[in-house]
Write an enzyme that holds these catalytic residues in place. Sequence first.
Site, PDB file in Angstrom:
ATOM      1  N   GLU A  12       0.817  -1.221   0.000  1.00 23.71           N
ATOM      2  CA  GLU A  12       0.000   0.000   0.000  1.00 23.71           C
ATOM      3  C   GLU A  12       0.849   1.270   0.000  1.00 23.71           C
ATOM      4  O   GLU A  12       0.766   2.091   0.914  1.00 23.71           O
ATOM      5  CB  GLU A  12      -0.969  -0.012   1.188  1.00 23.71           C
ATOM      6  CG  GLU A  12      -1.989  -1.125   1.086  1.00 23.71           C
ATOM      7  CD  GLU A  12      -3.147  -1.005   2.078  1.00 23.71           C
ATOM      8  OE1 GLU A  12      -2.949  -0.381   3.130  1.00 23.71           O
ATOM      9  OE2 GLU A  12      -4.219  -1.545   1.791  1.00 23.71           O
ATOM     10  N   GLU A  26      -6.511  -8.118  -0.912  1.00 18.21           N
ATOM     11  CA  GLU A  26      -6.930  -8.188   0.487  1.00 18.21           C
ATOM     12  C   GLU A  26      -8.416  -7.913   0.587  1.00 18.21           C
ATOM     13  O   GLU A  26      -8.966  -7.078  -0.135  1.00 18.21           O
ATOM     14  CB  GLU A  26      -6.231  -7.119   1.339  1.00 18.21           C
ATOM     15  CG  GLU A  26      -4.762  -7.320   1.566  1.00 18.21           C
ATOM     16  CD  GLU A  26      -4.181  -6.205   2.448  1.00 18.21           C
ATOM     17  OE1 GLU A  26      -4.919  -5.610   3.251  1.00 18.21           O
ATOM     18  OE2 GLU A  26      -2.978  -5.933   2.300  1.00 18.21           O
TER      19      GLU A  26
HETATM   20  C1  GLA Z   1      -4.289  -2.853   4.767  1.00 18.18           C
HETATM   21  C2  GLA Z   1      -2.893  -3.413   4.902  1.00 18.18           C
HETATM   22  C3  GLA Z   1      -2.818  -4.677   5.705  1.00 18.18           C
HETATM   23  C4  GLA Z   1      -3.707  -4.578   6.921  1.00 18.18           C
HETATM   24  C5  GLA Z   1      -5.109  -4.260   6.477  1.00 18.18           C
HETATM   25  C6  GLA Z   1      -6.100  -4.182   7.622  1.00 18.18           C
HETATM   26  O1  GLA Z   1      -4.959  -3.329   3.693  1.00 18.18           O
HETATM   27  O2  GLA Z   1      -2.293  -3.634   3.658  1.00 18.18           O
HETATM   28  O3  GLA Z   1      -1.476  -4.870   6.096  1.00 18.18           O
HETATM   29  O4  GLA Z   1      -3.241  -3.584   7.776  1.00 18.18           O
HETATM   30  O5  GLA Z   1      -5.120  -3.005   5.867  1.00 18.18           O
HETATM   31  O6  GLA Z   1      -7.405  -3.954   7.166  1.00 18.18           O
END
Ligand code: GLA
Length: 687
Positions: free
Chosen positions: A157, A315
Amino acid sequence: MTKYKPISEKYPHFLHGGDYNPDQWLNYPRILDEDIRLMKLANWNVVSLGIFAWAALEPEEGKYQFEWLDRIMDKLYDNGIYVILATPSAAPPAWLVQKYPEVARVDSNRVRHLFGGRQNHCFTSPIYREKVRSINRKLAERYKDHPALIAWHVSNEYGNDCHCDLCQEAFRNWLKKKYDNDIKKLNHEWWSYFWSHTFTDWSQIQTPSPIGETTIHGLNLDYKRFVTDQTVDFFKNEIAPLKEFTPNIPITTNFMGTFPGLNYWKFAKHLDVISWDSYPTWHGNEEDWVVAYKTAFVHDINRSLKGGQPFMLMESTPSVTNWQLVSKLKRPGMHALSSIQAVAHGADTVQYFQWRKSRGGFEKFHGAVVDHCGHENTRVFKDVKEVGEILKRLDPIIGTSVKPEVAIIYDWENSWAIEDAKGPRQEKKDYLLTCQSHYRPFWSKCVPVDVIDMESDFNRYKLLIAPMLYMIKDGVAERIKQFVKNGGTFVTTYLSGIVNENDLCYLGGFPGPLKEVLGIWSEEIDALHDKDENYVVFNETNELGIRGEYKTKELCEIIHLEGARDLAKYKEDFYVGYPAVAVNNYGNGKAYYIAFRNNDDFVDDFYRKIIELLNIKRSIDIDLPIGVTAQLRTDGNKEFVFLLNFTDEEKALDLKDIEYIDIVDNDILSGKVILPPYGFKIIEKGN
Ligand code: GLA
Ligand code: GLA
């Protein structure tokens, strides 16, 4: 249309899995063994491995420790689980930040970060770039031939900017390049004569800061563009060793939907496959089906980023997040439905954050497949297992996509400019929401849509919608004109054609370079208070055949016809009788202008007519109840239709006398079909 390749030829099936952090559990060998047993039980076939594992991989500068990762990779592979291997740059270890403080970012208020948190490193620091390249090289060298490796998950991210001296210097160099080393040119484009902000030397220029300059919009925009370019440059440095050692292993980094900090259209070109992290707030203040179409809009961006190529749902949470204001559990059915929604819009994977809840730390209460209880006898575990079962039956869908006839422009740079503008409102500017409200009727009427930016190719569409196209970059108006001339239909709204790419207002009347194609001139814009009411009434004989009146809200533009015809007029106030909806014939096409901000009833009725008029292809030609949608994926021959019910009520559909194969239940369906609450069907049109 043909099929795209699977994400990995090594495993040409739907990927099901997620973030796995064994580096936290190296002192618990029994847990690591149990992980494998449970992953197989949960129908996992992939993990994203080692995303935050730098401290475990390089505990001291230059001293690497890979044995634990070797063991895990081998064990995963032996058990049929593939690996998306991460580079660990999102979280530098303590020793690194202690020894080289320059790697920590500096905030816009010019305060340097201490060690801690994550995703807060500088993107320019040569030391950080070198350290990242070194560890990435080690990883690539070591695992290049590992049979489990199917993709790279680069960093995590990306998103923060940095205002350190190195970044200031890089920014100035970026500006010198953009403005041909001519500071007068920069002063003109930034209109920095305003308030005497004229620069006489490049060294006077600083990145935007709350204790310095925030009022030059051209500067703010250029800084945001620089941040994207610098992040991409950092990314290219990261991936150089991966490309060198594993040229055939696809590279991705996980995007964050409509995250405003980076222009993903610029980033996307450098990825082999798009992936994103999706965390909708189900069962919250908005109805689930409203959350669903807004989420669908973002899925469609991710599919459109590479022209239709399937993306990865990198995710999603198996149950709850720990960061939403209220962490409400997904109601029965929602886990499978929201996972399949991603697939319906072009995902070839369903992945989660996270496999196992960490025992301590920041995310110990974030949803995971395996809870602190440690076993498989939980609702969440069963939900995940079930999704894995379903995905196993979807092999024919791998690599399929959709070729929509409709595109909506949602443009990052335009959103930056709108957010920065002072006026015509300070609140409820709502660019994203407006684009999503124009998307909604297509979702409800099951018409596939691409969501693109203003620099994308328009020619493949019949209908191009550009709500609030405030900024029009060089060449875009010409391409819109060409599109309409060639027979395309263009729809835009109030607050379009106001500024150029450096945020300088177009002279000679709005909507600037779109005046000709739209055949109108916009003289003023009225911002309404919440208590204000006005209406727009359709002319009795308007060519769309729309009847009645629609409420206006927030913004009403006062326009004059210069070649266009009005279809509807304002009902009240001093601009009573002025055009509120206009259409202009231009070449072989038409251009519509919607002068006022409206409610769902207007967009529903307006686009229903446009869909009919243009005979736009739907995913399936049936009526759907409110809250239900149908999405399409095809290989050009076989058509797979996803019927998705985002309500907590049973819904009945009529498939008429066409026979479909239910590819999950392996059944023949026709006539009346019931979707249970939060239920779905994936059906194939028989030939
Ligand atoms: C983001 C991050 C993960 C985690 C999630 C929690 O997507 O990439 O590492 O912290 O949030 O929702
Ligand atoms: C004040 C300032 C002006 C201008 C106006 C805008 O009056 O003195 O320079 O900014 O506000 O309303």
